[in-house]
Design an enzyme around this catalytic site. Structure first.
Site, PDB file in Angstrom:
ATOM      1  N   HIS A  87     -17.987   0.739   2.506  1.00 58.14           N
ATOM      2  CA  HIS A  87     -16.554   0.577   2.741  1.00 58.14           C
ATOM      3  C   HIS A  87     -16.283  -0.142   4.054  1.00 58.14           C
ATOM      4  O   HIS A  87     -16.589   0.359   5.132  1.00 58.14           O
ATOM      5  CB  HIS A  87     -15.868   1.944   2.759  1.00 58.14           C
ATOM      6  CG  HIS A  87     -14.378   1.854   2.983  1.00 58.14           C
ATOM      7  ND1 HIS A  87     -13.533   1.273   2.069  1.00 58.14           N
ATOM      8  CD2 HIS A  87     -13.599   2.259   4.008  1.00 58.14           C
ATOM      9  CE1 HIS A  87     -12.283   1.339   2.520  1.00 58.14           C
ATOM     10  NE2 HIS A  87     -12.304   1.920   3.698  1.00 58.14           N
ATOM     11  N   TYR A 127       0.874  -1.175   0.000  1.00 57.73           N
ATOM     12  CA  TYR A 127       0.000   0.000   0.000  1.00 57.73           C
ATOM     13  C   TYR A 127       0.909   1.222   0.000  1.00 57.73           C
ATOM     14  O   TYR A 127       1.649   1.448   0.952  1.00 57.73           O
ATOM     15  CB  TYR A 127      -0.923  -0.016   1.224  1.00 57.73           C
ATOM     16  CG  TYR A 127      -2.006  -1.051   1.128  1.00 57.73           C
ATOM     17  CD1 TYR A 127      -3.270  -0.709   0.643  1.00 57.73           C
ATOM     18  CD2 TYR A 127      -1.767  -2.373   1.480  1.00 57.73           C
ATOM     19  CE1 TYR A 127      -4.261  -1.672   0.517  1.00 57.73           C
ATOM     20  CE2 TYR A 127      -2.748  -3.339   1.358  1.00 57.73           C
ATOM     21  CZ  TYR A 127      -3.997  -2.979   0.878  1.00 57.73           C
ATOM     22  OH  TYR A 127      -4.980  -3.932   0.751  1.00 57.73           O
TER      23      TYR A 127
END
Length: 588
Positions: A400, A206
């Site tokens: 989410h 990430y």
């Protein structure tokens, strides 16, 4: 006997069909996806009322398998297998699977083969087939507006059997979705964010970068977002990305807080969850996200998202998930996005509303749970104070959570009556996060309550609990709603952290801000002093009695609603639950 001219026309048509290997009438489908990423399995489809029709173009002269699965595996999947035999006859049958083995023929055959032929020279099979969206057959999978996990397989021959580890795959998508408005982007300005780095040589990375937005002469409207993957490498290795807006702390300007970290100033970024340098904690408001399979997001024709309302530029953080299972080294490519904007303002300003639970340790999923529920509320008092009498209209949604998320829904209450859910996903896939235009807009009025409910599985953590946080191995429970007209409303809740920690025997503690989350370190009692709460929760004795009480309190207990003022909030008392219409019961 047929007239000579009519006979000749029929003969010509037959010859053309034989020569081309295809049907004369070519239907243009509204949707198209490449399921394998290489063009060997092309899927097209249309939805008309209660029926969905598919066309598959597959690189094989053997059987072609297509299925819809609850998890992306064969287990529980509804499967259609079809093809053309060597003698030219066709076949198509409805199956279901109970595991990673040869599928079982359904007792009720609901898939209909409409057409099948082979293009021998191209090593391709073309299929056309259809099915009701909801067949009311327990061996089939109902198709709705939430995520469908498509599985596919290609057989080397027409002998139907378990295909093994090759020539198969899975892809998540929305088979039923709203029609996308047409937009000529050549008439628009665009601000492009491009990140060009050498992909880290690790399985999953990430990577976070900071970017200074455009300095505009006045207010503009963003009317579309799009993803830019200009190379095969970027397409293969960009798994998903999230774009956040950044706000400086009160003692700094945005320029002072972020400018030296920007990509434009030579800072190529860092690993998001280990860096101590980047001001990640100041960038928490999501404005756009994309994952594999995602499409361009186009706003309704009379709606735009405002930028350029201040004389200084906005700052953005982009979090990119690079997928590198082969641990390749030295692979350089670009991942980007474009924000299309215009000074020709549309009549309505769009806004983004974040709902759900605050991200902290009070969201803790116990170990070895397969369906643990967490909820975050937007209280009636919050909407009463923030909204005008006509309320707001929601037109798009992004649900989410992270890797433990399995189901999500945003419930909508007016008084003690539950209205239809604003959005839901019973097959939530962390790898397929979309800004989804709703099939029907939804009106939120003053005094309405919205509650985001998330269902998690922690089984995959092999005995470890899942703690609330921003890392994908931690958890969140949020719904970002796109709506109009824009108002100043932020509306989330949290379970009391002190009460939460006390449940685990914590007396006193202190906190440390790390790269992605606030960490809680225990001071007393002495037996656990110095431990992070993560470790305390891992070592804790999660008895069945404790689990029952813990689930009840986290789901139905009081939380503090945050919308300028803090008030206790929970589900409405004695509410009338919304139950989706049961089409199958109506047919009986």
């Amino acid at each position: 006997m047929l007239p000579k001219l009519e006979f000749l026309l029929i003969l010509v048509a037959a010859v053309l069909q034989i020569c081309s290997g295809a049907s004369i009438k070519q239907h243009i489908y509204a949707n198209e996806e490449t399921l394998d990423g290489e063009g060997r399995y092309l899927l097209r489809w249309d939805v008309v009322q209660d029926t969905i029709e598919f066309q598959v173009e597959a690189e094989t002269l053997g059987f072609v398998g297509f299925g819809i699965s609850p998890s992306g595996t064969m287990t529980g999947a509804d499967i259609f297998i079809a093809g053309v035999r060597t003698d030219g006859s066709t076949y198509g049958q409805d199956f279901h699977a109970t595991g990673e083995t040869t599928p079982i023929l359904d007792t009720q055959q609901d898939w209909r083969l409409l057409e099948a032929y082979e293009l021998t020279a191209e090593n391709k099979t073309i299929l056309k087939f259809s099915r009701l969206l909801n067949t009311c057959d327990e061996q089939d999978f109902a198709i709705g507006n939430d995520t469908s996990r498509i599985i596919w397989a290609l057989g080397a021959t027409d002998s139907i059997g378990y295909h093994g580890a090759t020539n198969r795959g899975t892809k998540s998508m929305n088979l039923v979705h709203a029609t996308t408005p047409e937009l000529d982007v050549s008439t628009l300005q665009n601000y492009t964010i491009a990140v060009n780095i050498t992909m880290p040589a690790i399985d999953t990375a990430y990577w976070c970068t900071f970017h200074k937005g455009p300095t505009l002469t006045g207010k503009h409207h963003i009317v579309a977002f799009d993803t830019l993957l200009p190379s095969l490498e970027s397409f293969q290795h960009t798994h998903h990305f999230v774009v956040y807006t950044c706000k400086a702390p009160g003692n700094q300007t945005d320029e002072e807080a972020f400018d030296r970290f920007t990509y434009q100033n030579g800072n190529i970024g860092d690993h998001c969850f280990t860096t101590q340098e980047l001001p990640i904690a100041q960038c928490q408001s999501v404005i756009y996200t994309w994952a594999k399979g995602g499409k361009m997001m186009i706003f309704p024709e009379d709606v735009g998202f405002p930028i350029g309302e201040t004389p200084t530029a906005e700052y953005y953080m982009v979090e990119i998930h690079y997928d590198n299972p082969q641990l390749l080294e030295g692979v350089l490519f670009e991942t980007g996005l474009a924000m299309y904007h215009t000074p020709d303002l549309r009549p309505i300003d769009a806004g983004i509303l974040a709902l759900g639970q605050y991200v902290d340790v009070s969201l803790t999923v116990p170990p070895n749970q397969d369906a643990f529920k967490v909820v975050g509320h937007c209280s009636p008092q919050c909407t009463q104070e923030a909204l005008e009498p006509e309320g707001i209209t929601v037109f798009a949604s992004m649900l989410h959570s992270h890797k433990s998320g399995r189901k999500m829904r945003t419930r909508h209450f007016r008084g003690n009556v539950e209205l239809p859910w604003i959005d839901f996903d019973n097959q939530y896939d962390f790898d397929f996060q979309q800004n989804k235009i709703l099939l029907e807009t939804r009106q939120i009025l003053p005094g309405d309550q919205m509650s985001v409910e998330c269902t998690y599985s922690s089984v995959w953590r092999r005995g470890d609990p899942v703690i609330g946080g921003h890392s994908t191995y931690e958890e969140m429970c949020q719904n970002l709603l796109w709506y109009y007209p824009r108002v100043g409303l932020g509306c989330m809740s949290r379970y009391d952290v002190d009460t939460h920690l006390a449940d685990f025997g914590v007396e006193t503690y202190h906190t440390v801000q790390e790269a992605s989350s606030l960490r809680y370190i225990i001071d007393t009692p002495v037996s656990i002093a110095g431990d992070y709460f993560d470790l305390v929760a891992t070592k804790f004795n999660w008895t069945e009695e404790f689990l029952r009480a813990y689930q009840e309190e986290r789901l139905n207990g009081d939380q503090m609603s945050h919308c300028g003022t803090q008030r206790p909030t929970r589900y409405p008392d004695n509410f009338v639950e919304y139950v989706p219409e049961d089409e199958c019961a109506m047919k009986e």
